[in-house]
Write a protein that holds these residues in place. Sequence first.
Motif, PDB file in Angstrom:
ATOM      1  N   ASN A   5      38.969  47.252  45.794  1.00  0.00           N
ATOM      2  CA  ASN A   5      38.815  46.127  44.863  1.00  0.00           C
ATOM      3  C   ASN A   5      40.175  45.576  44.445  1.00  0.00           C
ATOM      4  O   ASN A   5      40.348  44.358  44.344  1.00  0.00           O
ATOM      5  N   LYS A   6      41.147  46.447  44.229  1.00  0.00           N
ATOM      6  CA  LYS A   6      42.498  45.977  43.899  1.00  0.00           C
ATOM      7  C   LYS A   6      43.073  45.163  45.056  1.00  0.00           C
ATOM      8  O   LYS A   6      43.665  44.110  44.840  1.00  0.00           O
ATOM      9  N   LEU A   9      41.482  41.721  45.143  1.00  0.00           N
ATOM     10  CA  LEU A   9      42.035  40.845  44.109  1.00  0.00           C
ATOM     11  C   LEU A   9      43.440  40.380  44.478  1.00  0.00           C
ATOM     12  O   LEU A   9      43.784  39.209  44.291  1.00  0.00           O
ATOM     13  N   ASN A  13      44.395  36.498  44.873  1.00  0.00           N
ATOM     14  CA  ASN A  13      45.490  35.906  44.098  1.00  0.00           C
ATOM     15  C   ASN A  13      46.523  35.261  45.015  1.00  0.00           C
ATOM     16  O   ASN A  13      47.061  34.196  44.696  1.00  0.00           O
ATOM     17  N   CYS A  28      34.616  35.535  46.173  1.00  0.00           N
ATOM     18  CA  CYS A  28      33.707  35.502  45.024  1.00  0.00           C
ATOM     19  C   CYS A  28      32.248  35.496  45.484  1.00  0.00           C
ATOM     20  O   CYS A  28      31.925  34.955  46.543  1.00  0.00           O
ATOM     21  N   TRP A  98      37.905  41.758  35.890  1.00  0.00           N
ATOM     22  CA  TRP A  98      37.032  41.388  37.000  1.00  0.00           C
ATOM     23  C   TRP A  98      36.011  42.481  37.240  1.00  0.00           C
ATOM     24  O   TRP A  98      36.362  43.660  37.277  1.00  0.00           O
ATOM     25  N   PHE A 100      33.374  43.694  40.167  1.00  0.00           N
ATOM     26  CA  PHE A 100      33.082  43.521  41.587  1.00  0.00           C
ATOM     27  C   PHE A 100      31.653  43.962  41.894  1.00  0.00           C
ATOM     28  O   PHE A 100      31.118  44.859  41.249  1.00  0.00           O
ATOM     29  N   MET A 105      34.134  39.449  44.033  1.00  0.00           N
ATOM     30  CA  MET A 105      34.350  39.250  42.602  1.00  0.00           C
ATOM     31  C   MET A 105      33.132  38.533  42.018  1.00  0.00           C
ATOM     32  O   MET A 105      32.877  37.381  42.333  1.00  0.00           O
ATOM     33  N   LEU A 108      34.200  37.408  35.834  1.00  0.00           N
ATOM     34  CA  LEU A 108      35.534  37.405  35.234  1.00  0.00           C
ATOM     35  C   LEU A 108      35.398  37.186  33.735  1.00  0.00           C
ATOM     36  O   LEU A 108      34.675  36.288  33.294  1.00  0.00           O
TER      37      LEU A 108
END
Length: 118
Positions: A5-6, A9, A13, A28, A98, A100, A105, A108
Amino acid sequence: MTRNNKTILEKANAAITEGNYEEFLSFCTEDTVWTFVGDRVLQGKEAVRQYMATAYVEPPKFMVENLIAEGEYVTAIGQISMKDEEGIMVDYAYCDVWRFRDGKMAELKAFVIETITS
């Protein structure tokens, strides 16, 4: 799963900073919900797409200070700069939480505060 998940993200980003909003949206869920605490709630990928078209006319610049993952959640803490309606660059401190679901995602909750420079 938290490491994955990190990574998701971080990739999402990176797409935003490159101005590739459709790539970002691919990370998303269709029914993603974004809550800007004290401001607005966006429901669904199309609402997020429309928001990005106006809020991110120029890609924002941001620096993630910390990424904290636990279970289905990743929290990002950092600084973001983006232009306002008049084209003036404004700096903010933010904390994004966030959630998941199935590697995307889904939700938020964003706490964003304008920083004052003296």
